[in-house]
Scaffold this motif. Structure first.
Motif, PDB file in Angstrom:
ATOM      1  N   ASN A  13      -4.170  -0.506   1.219  1.00 30.73           N
ATOM      2  CA  ASN A  13      -3.857  -0.565  -0.221  1.00 30.73           C
ATOM      3  C   ASN A  13      -5.000  -1.192  -1.004  1.00 30.73           C
ATOM      4  O   ASN A  13      -5.687  -2.079  -0.504  1.00 30.73           O
ATOM      5  CB  ASN A  13      -2.613  -1.431  -0.477  1.00 30.73           C
ATOM      6  CG  ASN A  13      -1.321  -0.702  -0.227  1.00 30.73           C
ATOM      7  OD1 ASN A  13      -0.948  -0.477   0.916  1.00 30.73           O
ATOM      8  ND2 ASN A  13      -0.631  -0.340  -1.303  1.00 30.73           N
ATOM      9  N   ASP A  60       4.869  -1.820  -1.272  1.00 32.52           N
ATOM     10  CA  ASP A  60       3.439  -2.114  -1.127  1.00 32.52           C
ATOM     11  C   ASP A  60       2.709  -2.142  -2.473  1.00 32.52           C
ATOM     12  O   ASP A  60       1.508  -2.382  -2.531  1.00 32.52           O
ATOM     13  CB  ASP A  60       2.760  -1.124  -0.153  1.00 32.52           C
ATOM     14  CG  ASP A  60       2.851   0.327  -0.613  1.00 32.52           C
ATOM     15  OD1 ASP A  60       3.922   0.746  -1.089  1.00 32.52           O
ATOM     16  OD2 ASP A  60       1.836   1.044  -0.491  1.00 32.52           O
ATOM     17  N   HIS A  61       3.445  -1.903  -3.563  1.00 31.82           N
ATOM     18  CA  HIS A  61       2.851  -1.984  -4.901  1.00 31.82           C
ATOM     19  C   HIS A  61       3.457  -3.105  -5.738  1.00 31.82           C
ATOM     20  O   HIS A  61       2.865  -3.519  -6.723  1.00 31.82           O
ATOM     21  CB  HIS A  61       3.007  -0.643  -5.635  1.00 31.82           C
ATOM     22  CG  HIS A  61       2.275   0.471  -4.942  1.00 31.82           C
ATOM     23  ND1 HIS A  61       1.150   1.051  -5.434  1.00 31.82           N
ATOM     24  CD2 HIS A  61       2.512   1.074  -3.742  1.00 31.82           C
ATOM     25  CE1 HIS A  61       0.702   1.973  -4.581  1.00 31.82           C
ATOM     26  NE2 HIS A  61       1.526   2.006  -3.558  1.00 31.82           N
ATOM     27  N   ASP A 131       0.218   6.074  -6.528  1.00 34.85           N
ATOM     28  CA  ASP A 131       0.277   6.986  -5.382  1.00 34.85           C
ATOM     29  C   ASP A 131       0.510   8.433  -5.817  1.00 34.85           C
ATOM     30  O   ASP A 131       1.169   9.202  -5.127  1.00 34.85           O
ATOM     31  CB  ASP A 131       1.412   6.573  -4.433  1.00 34.85           C
ATOM     32  CG  ASP A 131       1.085   5.299  -3.672  1.00 34.85           C
ATOM     33  OD1 ASP A 131      -0.031   4.781  -3.833  1.00 34.85           O
ATOM     34  OD2 ASP A 131       1.959   4.817  -2.924  1.00 34.85           O
ATOM     35  N   HIS A 169      -4.525   3.750  -2.679  1.00 28.93           N
ATOM     36  CA  HIS A 169      -4.809   3.662  -1.234  1.00 28.93           C
ATOM     37  C   HIS A 169      -6.187   4.216  -0.874  1.00 28.93           C
ATOM     38  O   HIS A 169      -6.687   5.138  -1.542  1.00 28.93           O
ATOM     39  CB  HIS A 169      -3.772   4.462  -0.424  1.00 28.93           C
ATOM     40  CG  HIS A 169      -2.403   3.866  -0.442  1.00 28.93           C
ATOM     41  ND1 HIS A 169      -1.951   2.998   0.522  1.00 28.93           N
ATOM     42  CD2 HIS A 169      -1.387   4.022  -1.329  1.00 28.93           C
ATOM     43  CE1 HIS A 169      -0.695   2.645   0.246  1.00 28.93           C
ATOM     44  NE2 HIS A 169      -0.323   3.252  -0.883  1.00 28.93           N
TER      45      HIS A 169
HETATM   46 ZN    ZN Z   1       1.463   2.967  -1.861  1.00 30.65          ZN
END
Ligand code: ZN
Ligand code: FE
Length: 258
Positions: A13, A60-61, A131, A169
């Motif tokens: 990331n 993950d964000h 993403d 990413h």
């Molecule tokens: Zn992501």
């Protein structure tokens, strides 16, 4: 030009750290999935965190948002059409972030597909697109349809060639391997693959890209070209009659590509 630097998180990331034009000692971060590397970057740069921009609800964000917001009293902007795991000031398509006091002005673009409420922040010759658009690729369709994703990429592709693309990413190399399977005769893809391979061997960041470059190498922005269409038809083993069918076929080809 906007001062932007990558903060690495998890395995691949990027959390983007923007230094405010009005005060270089002030930072805004995009998609902080983890607060620890952000704290480190703030400390190293002697920066004060004033705002956080979030593109979509995936952990993950957003994982570091609550801790960072609480510790620094930073304003948090996030998508209006998603259920967020943290408090945000909701922004939606056509809206703007209230960051004029930092010399920053981003407009919000709805780009559903990866998730249904996914947004991008556009301004200062840059797009922060989470993403949705990756270099040489696009996000998986977790919530939206191929038609929605194609429409979102079309909206992004309306921006000028020079627009710098900051995505969430480091997927560029594996995306280019797929791109060269789709378009083995595209010289821009071949060159990008070689160049990116060298960069990744040295552990260099391959972003930002530009929209002009993506138009030349990204099969998901090129799904209307005859080369990509016929590759998709060959892979699917049937004629694909609409742009959406071609796009969907390329997307599902990539899902199974190793
Ligand atoms: Zn992501
Ligand atoms: Fe995601």
């Amino acid at each position: 030009m906007l001062l932007v630097s990558p903060v690495r998180a998890f395995s691949d990331n990027y959390i983007w750290l923007i230094q405010a034009p009005a005060d270089r000692g002030v930072a805004v971060v995009v998609d902080p999935g983890d607060d620890r590397p952000v704290e480190q970057a703030l400390q190293q740069g002697g920066l004060k965190l004033r705002a956080i921009l979030v593109t979509h609800h995936h952990a993950d964000h957003v994982g570091g948002v609550a801790a960072l917001a609480a510790r620094h009293g930073a304003a948090v902007f996030g998508p209006a059409r998603e259920t967020m795991p943290c408090a945000v000031q909701a922004v939606d398509d056509g809206g703007t972030t209230d960051l004029g006091h930092l010399g920053l002005e981003f407009s919000v673009m709805a780009i559903p597909g990866h998730t249904l409420g996914h947004i991008a922040y556009v301004g200062h010759g840059a797009i922060f697109c989470g993403d949705t658009l990756f270099s040489a690729g696009c996000g998986r369709l977790f919530e939206g349809t191929a038609a929605q994703m194609l429409d979102s990429l079309d909206r992004i592709a309306d921006l000028p060639d020079a627009t710098r693309v900051y995505c969430g990413h480091e997927y560029t190399l594996s995306n280019l391997r797929f791109a060269s399977a789709v378009e083995p005769d595209n010289p821009d893809v071949r060159e990008a693959l070689a160049d990116t391979g060298r960069k990744r061997e040295r552990d260099e960041v391959t972003l930002p890209s530009t929209l002009g470059r993506e138009r030349r190498i990204n099969p998901f922005l090129r799904s209307r070209t005859s080369a990509v269409r016929s590759a998709a038809e060959r892979h699917a083993g049937r004629r694909l009659s609409t742009d959406t069918e071609v796009f969907a076929a390329v997307r599902s080809w990539k899902d199974g590509f190793r």
